[in-house]
Design an enzyme around this catalytic site. Structure first.
Site, PDB file in Angstrom:
ATOM      1  N   GLY A 178      28.787-115.519   9.457  1.00 36.66           N
ATOM      2  CA  GLY A 178      29.146-115.412   8.035  1.00 36.66           C
ATOM      3  C   GLY A 178      28.051-115.954   7.140  1.00 36.66           C
ATOM      4  N   CYS A 211      31.001-120.726   9.563  1.00 38.23           N
ATOM      5  CA  CYS A 211      30.917-119.447  10.283  1.00 38.23           C
ATOM      6  C   CYS A 211      29.443-119.063  10.325  1.00 38.23           C
ATOM      7  CB  CYS A 211      31.742-118.380   9.562  1.00 38.23           C
ATOM      8  SG  CYS A 211      31.656-116.750  10.335  1.00 38.23           S
ATOM      9  N   HIS A 239      31.372-108.263   8.256  1.00 36.57           N
ATOM     10  CA  HIS A 239      31.519-109.253   7.186  1.00 36.57           C
ATOM     11  C   HIS A 239      31.624-108.563   5.828  1.00 36.57           C
ATOM     12  CE1 HIS A 239      30.734-112.904   9.552  1.00 36.57           C
ATOM     13  NE2 HIS A 239      30.052-112.080  10.313  1.00 36.57           N
TER      14      HIS A 239
HETATM   15  N1  LIG Z   1      35.750-114.521  13.692  1.00 32.26           N
HETATM   16  C1  LIG Z   1      34.542-113.785  14.079  1.00 32.26           C
HETATM   17  C2  LIG Z   1      33.997-114.306  15.433  1.00 32.26           C
HETATM   18  C3  LIG Z   1      33.466-115.734  15.330  1.00 32.26           C
HETATM   19  C4  LIG Z   1      32.338-115.839  14.341  1.00 32.26           C
HETATM   20  C5  LIG Z   1      32.031-117.241  13.817  1.00 32.26           C
HETATM   21  N2  LIG Z   1      32.802-118.323  14.334  1.00 32.26           N
HETATM   22  C6  LIG Z   1      30.529-117.516  13.855  1.00 32.26           C
HETATM   23  O1  LIG Z   1      30.130-118.689  13.970  1.00 32.26           O
HETATM   24  O2  LIG Z   1      29.767-116.537  13.708  1.00 32.26           O
HETATM   25  C7  LIG Z   1      34.868-112.296  14.200  1.00 32.26           C
HETATM   26  O3  LIG Z   1      36.027-111.967  14.471  1.00 32.26           O
HETATM   27  O4  LIG Z   1      33.943-111.491  14.019  1.00 32.26           O
END
Ligand SMILES: N[C@H](CCC[C@H](N)C(=O)O)C(=O)O
Length: 285
Positions: free
Chosen positions: A229, A226, A168
């Site tokens: 996130g 997310c 992140h």
């Molecule tokens: N796009 C993220 C994976 C899904 C994370 C997100 N949907 C969550 O709720 O943590 C990545 O490539 O690291």
């Protein structure tokens, strides 16, 4: 091939969940991408796969695929959907489970009020382990956090880098609704200093216990929420001395509650998980 699925979401971050214990699931990236396609497939930000556990003392294994078909290390909102799925499907009678993921073990727990709390493990804060290439960059320190200058289009964004098992890049903005999320998000996601790409978080500090957050996700684009996130953003905000635990993270899809007691401690995330419908997709071989 016909594959049964359950469509779910966690604060609007939506998933196709597949039971790989009672059906064989061995798909190629192009097939994962087709399932995620919102016109030619079912449509989802991520696909979640429920498998038998490999290790001792673990209840299940959990694999995550982004809409672009790539497998990734962690998904916070997905972990909440996961525990709801295995409970609803009678795959466990436990309310707290230990789940093996590509980036380690997480412990989601079904709360009495139906929300789910997940021990997401401790954040990884060493840039090289995120991974982030900080070579030749002049960082600056704010509180306990290190901020890095990232050249994005015609400007420099000062970012915190945090891994929750997945990478992140978090920046503070004055107004998430005015932030150039769709313009800068893909440029940050594919920035050469992130060898495994990155999820780009844009956080507005409302007060010491409340933030607004938008995330342009690696492999999925902007999502309504997310989970990892939200964890990464709160860790960065606390380290910068801008936030105090717990923090309510307002996303476009709902509110996540994040608590963190400091370095080496796990990040605890609490939020909703909803099952929307059951289905079966007839996937071309
Ligand atoms: N796009 C993220 C994976 C899904 C994370 C997100 N949907 C969550 O709720 O943590 C990545 O490539 O690291």
């Amino acid at each position: 091939m016909k594959i049964k699925f359950t469509k779910m979401h966690g604060a609007g971050n939506d998933f196709v969940v597949l039971d790989a214990i009672n059906q064989a699931i061995f798909l190629r990236p192009d097939q994962w991408k087709l399932i995620a396609d919102r016109r030619f497939g079912v449509g989802a930000d991520q696909m979640l796969v429920v498998e038998k556990a490999h290790g001792d003392g673990v209840d299940f294994r959990y694999r995550i695929y982004n809409a672009d078909g790539g497998e990734v290390e962690q998904c916070g909102n997905g972990a909440r959907a996961f525990v709801k799925f295995v409970t609803d499907k009678g795959l466990t009678d436990k309310r707290a489970i230990r789940v093996e993921t590509m980036s380690g073990i997480i412990e989601p727990r079904l709360e009495e009020d139906g929300r789910i709390t997940v021990d997401m493990g401790a954040p990884i804060l060493t840039p090289a382990e995120v991974p982030f290439d900080s070579a030749s960059l002049e960082s600056r320190t704010e509180g306990q956090d290190t901020l890095w200058p990232l050249d994005v289009a015609d400007k420099t964004n000062w970012i915190s880098v945090v891994s929750m098992g997945n990478p992140h890049a978090v920046q503070v903005v004055t107004d998430t609704e005015a932030a150039p999320v769709l313009q800068d998000g893909p440029l940050i996601e594919h920035h050469p200093r992130f060898p495994r790409r990155v999820n780009a978080g844009f956080m507005q500090i409302v007060d010491r216990h409340h933030v607004n957050l938008r995330v342009y996700e690696r492999g999925a684009g902007e999502t309504l929420a997310c989970g990892t996130g939200a964890c990464a953003a709160v860790v960065a905000g606390i380290r910068r001395g801008l936030l105090d635990s717990p923090v309510a993270v307002q996303t476009h899809g709902g509110v996540l509650s994040i608590a963190w007691q400091g370095a080496g401690q796990p990040v605890m995330m609490t939020g909703p998980a909803v099952s929307v419908f059951e289905g079966e997709i007839d996937l071309p071989d």
